[in-house]
Design a protein around this motif. Structure first.
Motif, PDB file in Angstrom:
ATOM      1  N   GLY A 190       0.844  -1.186   0.000  1.00  0.00           N
ATOM      2  CA  GLY A 190       0.000   0.000   0.000  1.00  0.00           C
ATOM      3  C   GLY A 190       0.875   1.230   0.000  1.00  0.00           C
ATOM      4  O   GLY A 190       1.953   1.244   0.611  1.00  0.00           O
ATOM      5  N   PRO A 191       0.486   2.304  -0.672  1.00  0.00           N
ATOM      6  CA  PRO A 191       1.363   3.476  -0.806  1.00  0.00           C
ATOM      7  C   PRO A 191       1.621   4.236   0.480  1.00  0.00           C
ATOM      8  O   PRO A 191       2.683   4.838   0.639  1.00  0.00           O
ATOM      9  CB  PRO A 191       0.624   4.348  -1.823  1.00  0.00           C
ATOM     10  CG  PRO A 191      -0.802   3.916  -1.743  1.00  0.00           C
ATOM     11  CD  PRO A 191      -0.769   2.443  -1.436  1.00  0.00           C
ATOM     12  N   ARG A 192       0.688   4.222   1.429  1.00  0.00           N
ATOM     13  CA  ARG A 192       0.858   5.049   2.626  1.00  0.00           C
ATOM     14  C   ARG A 192       2.051   4.605   3.480  1.00  0.00           C
ATOM     15  O   ARG A 192       2.910   5.424   3.813  1.00  0.00           O
ATOM     16  CB  ARG A 192      -0.430   5.060   3.448  1.00  0.00           C
ATOM     17  CG  ARG A 192      -1.644   5.562   2.695  1.00  0.00           C
ATOM     18  CD  ARG A 192      -1.626   7.060   2.482  1.00  0.00           C
ATOM     19  NE  ARG A 192      -2.230   7.752   3.612  1.00  0.00           N
ATOM     20  CZ  ARG A 192      -2.593   9.028   3.595  1.00  0.00           C
ATOM     21  NH1 ARG A 192      -2.405   9.748   2.511  1.00  0.00           N
ATOM     22  NH2 ARG A 192      -3.123   9.597   4.645  1.00  0.00           N
ATOM     23  N   PRO A 193       2.162   3.332   3.868  1.00  0.00           N
ATOM     24  CA  PRO A 193       3.351   2.943   4.642  1.00  0.00           C
ATOM     25  C   PRO A 193       4.635   3.021   3.828  1.00  0.00           C
ATOM     26  O   PRO A 193       5.696   3.302   4.382  1.00  0.00           O
ATOM     27  CB  PRO A 193       3.043   1.512   5.089  1.00  0.00           C
ATOM     28  CG  PRO A 193       1.962   1.039   4.191  1.00  0.00           C
ATOM     29  CD  PRO A 193       1.173   2.240   3.803  1.00  0.00           C
ATOM     30  N   VAL A 194       4.564   2.778   2.503  1.00  0.00           N
ATOM     31  CA  VAL A 194       5.770   2.907   1.677  1.00  0.00           C
ATOM     32  C   VAL A 194       6.279   4.341   1.718  1.00  0.00           C
ATOM     33  O   VAL A 194       7.469   4.592   1.906  1.00  0.00           O
ATOM     34  CB  VAL A 194       5.485   2.469   0.223  1.00  0.00           C
ATOM     35  CG1 VAL A 194       6.700   2.752  -0.658  1.00  0.00           C
ATOM     36  CG2 VAL A 194       5.152   0.981   0.178  1.00  0.00           C
ATOM     37  N   ALA A 195       5.378   5.309   1.573  1.00  0.00           N
ATOM     38  CA  ALA A 195       5.788   6.718   1.616  1.00  0.00           C
ATOM     39  C   ALA A 195       6.352   7.092   2.981  1.00  0.00           C
ATOM     40  O   ALA A 195       7.268   7.922   3.083  1.00  0.00           O
ATOM     41  CB  ALA A 195       4.595   7.608   1.274  1.00  0.00           C
ATOM     42  N   ARG A 196       5.848   6.471   4.029  1.00  0.00           N
ATOM     43  CA  ARG A 196       6.302   6.794   5.383  1.00  0.00           C
ATOM     44  C   ARG A 196       7.755   6.376   5.630  1.00  0.00           C
ATOM     45  O   ARG A 196       8.417   6.907   6.529  1.00  0.00           O
ATOM     46  CB  ARG A 196       5.376   6.121   6.400  1.00  0.00           C
ATOM     47  CG  ARG A 196       5.578   6.587   7.814  1.00  0.00           C
ATOM     48  CD  ARG A 196       4.618   5.919   8.773  1.00  0.00           C
ATOM     49  NE  ARG A 196       4.968   6.222  10.154  1.00  0.00           N
ATOM     50  CZ  ARG A 196       4.422   5.656  11.216  1.00  0.00           C
ATOM     51  NH1 ARG A 196       3.456   4.752  11.056  1.00  0.00           N
ATOM     52  NH2 ARG A 196       4.816   5.976  12.439  1.00  0.00           N
ATOM     53  N   LEU A 197       8.263   5.445   4.842  1.00  0.00           N
ATOM     54  CA  LEU A 197       9.645   4.996   5.025  1.00  0.00           C
ATOM     55  C   LEU A 197      10.654   6.132   4.848  1.00  0.00           C
ATOM     56  O   LEU A 197      11.781   6.057   5.349  1.00  0.00           O
ATOM     57  CB  LEU A 197       9.963   3.873   4.036  1.00  0.00           C
ATOM     58  CG  LEU A 197       9.281   2.519   4.315  1.00  0.00           C
ATOM     59  CD1 LEU A 197       9.486   1.577   3.152  1.00  0.00           C
ATOM     60  CD2 LEU A 197       9.807   1.912   5.607  1.00  0.00           C
ATOM     61  N   GLU A 198      10.261   7.170   4.132  1.00  0.00           N
ATOM     62  CA  GLU A 198      11.167   8.309   3.940  1.00  0.00           C
ATOM     63  C   GLU A 198      11.522   8.970   5.270  1.00  0.00           C
ATOM     64  O   GLU A 198      12.551   9.629   5.393  1.00  0.00           O
ATOM     65  CB  GLU A 198      10.521   9.326   2.995  1.00  0.00           C
ATOM     66  CG  GLU A 198      11.451  10.429   2.547  1.00  0.00           C
ATOM     67  CD  GLU A 198      10.818  11.358   1.524  1.00  0.00           C
ATOM     68  OE1 GLU A 198      11.527  12.207   0.974  1.00  0.00           O
ATOM     69  OE2 GLU A 198       9.595  11.227   1.271  1.00  0.00           O
ATOM     70  N   GLU A 199      10.680   8.778   6.287  1.00  0.00           N
ATOM     71  CA  GLU A 199      10.929   9.377   7.601  1.00  0.00           C
ATOM     72  C   GLU A 199      12.074   8.691   8.349  1.00  0.00           C
ATOM     73  O   GLU A 199      12.649   9.282   9.269  1.00  0.00           O
ATOM     74  CB  GLU A 199       9.669   9.284   8.471  1.00  0.00           C
ATOM     75  CG  GLU A 199       8.421   9.902   7.863  1.00  0.00           C
ATOM     76  CD  GLU A 199       7.173   9.567   8.664  1.00  0.00           C
ATOM     77  OE1 GLU A 199       7.317   8.918   9.725  1.00  0.00           O
ATOM     78  OE2 GLU A 199       6.071   9.940   8.239  1.00  0.00           O
TER      79      GLU A 199
END
Length: 317
Positions: free
Chosen positions: A31-40
């Protein structure tokens, strides 16, 4: 140790217990939401979409992932050319695994946030080397999300189900204090832009694979002491690329089972209402009427399932 709740927070804070310089996520579906959160995270992360090898990937999800890849300097997203259904989360230091979790939870909001439906378990030291070899084997047979051709994207949309969900009430008008105007009732504990999309029994009967029955939550009781049911979190990708987290909430009986009866945004109920108002040109805080939708060009949203709890909402004209 076995974990059945708060899996997303477990994954995103586990590095605080270990001296690591890399996180590897191997997941059947993404899912895109947790993938995008990895940038943190303060180190590099690698994500592998496992089931690409047998199912390809739908265009909307692919475009969302490539957009995340283009903006995140510490993230690499790969698609496995082998069909892999595993769910592995491995923290490495200098290329060697120092901690790992394996289980049934996909790397998606739905897979990580529904209590008791999925599990993750810590692996023991003796599994680190074979697990590292397994992950490397999958990586050696993977390609970057930026490298794939259109043939694998097109293939994945064959036989897809598309459910048309009306934004109008049964009388043919937008309801005064429900649906897109849920927040317009001053007697509700809502804000003016709060909104939801009604999930009707006919949608569930006609598209049984799109919407799943609700599960009982054994830890939550209502005021009569009865166990309540989960409101499952989902990820929504709109046709224009906007993503938001959603919630399948409420309850209604269909064919002897309990299903959700509406889709709202989460955690802010107003996010959905603000988004729709902005797209159709209605000032925030004002009620939506049928003529607004007709002026925009449509009165429904086409919904399709992209993966584990990941939906496409098409509101294009």
């Amino acid at each position: 140790m076995l974990y059945t709740e708060d899996l997303e927070e477990l994954i995103f804070h586990r590095h605080q217990m270990h001296e690591t310089d890399e996180l590897i996520v191997l997941s059947g579906y993404l899912g895109p939401r947790p993938v995008a959160r990895l940038e943190e995270l303060p180190f590099n992360s690698t994500v592998i979409y496992g089931m690409y090898g047998s199912e390809g990937i739908k265009p909307t999800l692919h475009n969302s992932l490539t957009s995340i890849q283009g903006s995140a300097a510490n993230l690499n997203i790969f698609y496995s050319q082998l069909p892999v259904h595993s769910k592995c989360y491995a923290w490495r230091r200098r290329g060697e695994i120092i901690h790992a979790l394996v289980g049934s939870a996909n790397f998606s909001v739905n897979g990580l946030t529904t209590p008791f439906r999925e599990v993750l378990a810590e692996t023991t030291f003796d599994t680190f080397r074979p697990l590292n070899a397994y992950i490397q084997h999958v990586l050696n047979n993977s390609i970057s999300c930026l490298e794939i051709g259109t043939e694998r994207i097109i293939e994945s949309i064959i036989n897809a189900e598309f459910c048309s969900m009306s934004l109008l009430g049964r009388d043919g008008e937008v309801q005064n204090a429900a649906g897109l105007n849920w927040g317009q009732n001053p007697n509700n504990h809502t804000t003016p832009n709060d909104a939801y999309i009604a999930l009707r029994t006919q949608h569930i009967r006609d598209y049984p694979h799109l919407f799943q029955p609700k599960q009982i939550n054994p830890q939550h009781l209502d005021n009569r002491g009865r166990m309540q049911r989960h409101n499952d979190s989902i990820e929504i990708i709109w046709d224009d690329g906007v993503t938001m987290e959603g919630l399948l909430e409420g309850s209604q009986p269909v064919n002897g089972m309990i299903y959700p009866k509406q889709i709202s945004s989460f955690p802010a109920k107003a996010e959905l209402g603000e988004y729709i108002r902005t797209r159709i040109g209605v000032p925030l805080g004002q009620p939506v009427r049928r003529h607004h939708l007709e002026r925009y060009g449509r009165t429904d949203i086409q919904v399709s399932l992209l993966g584990d709890g990941v939906y496409k909402f098409d509101f294009s004209v």
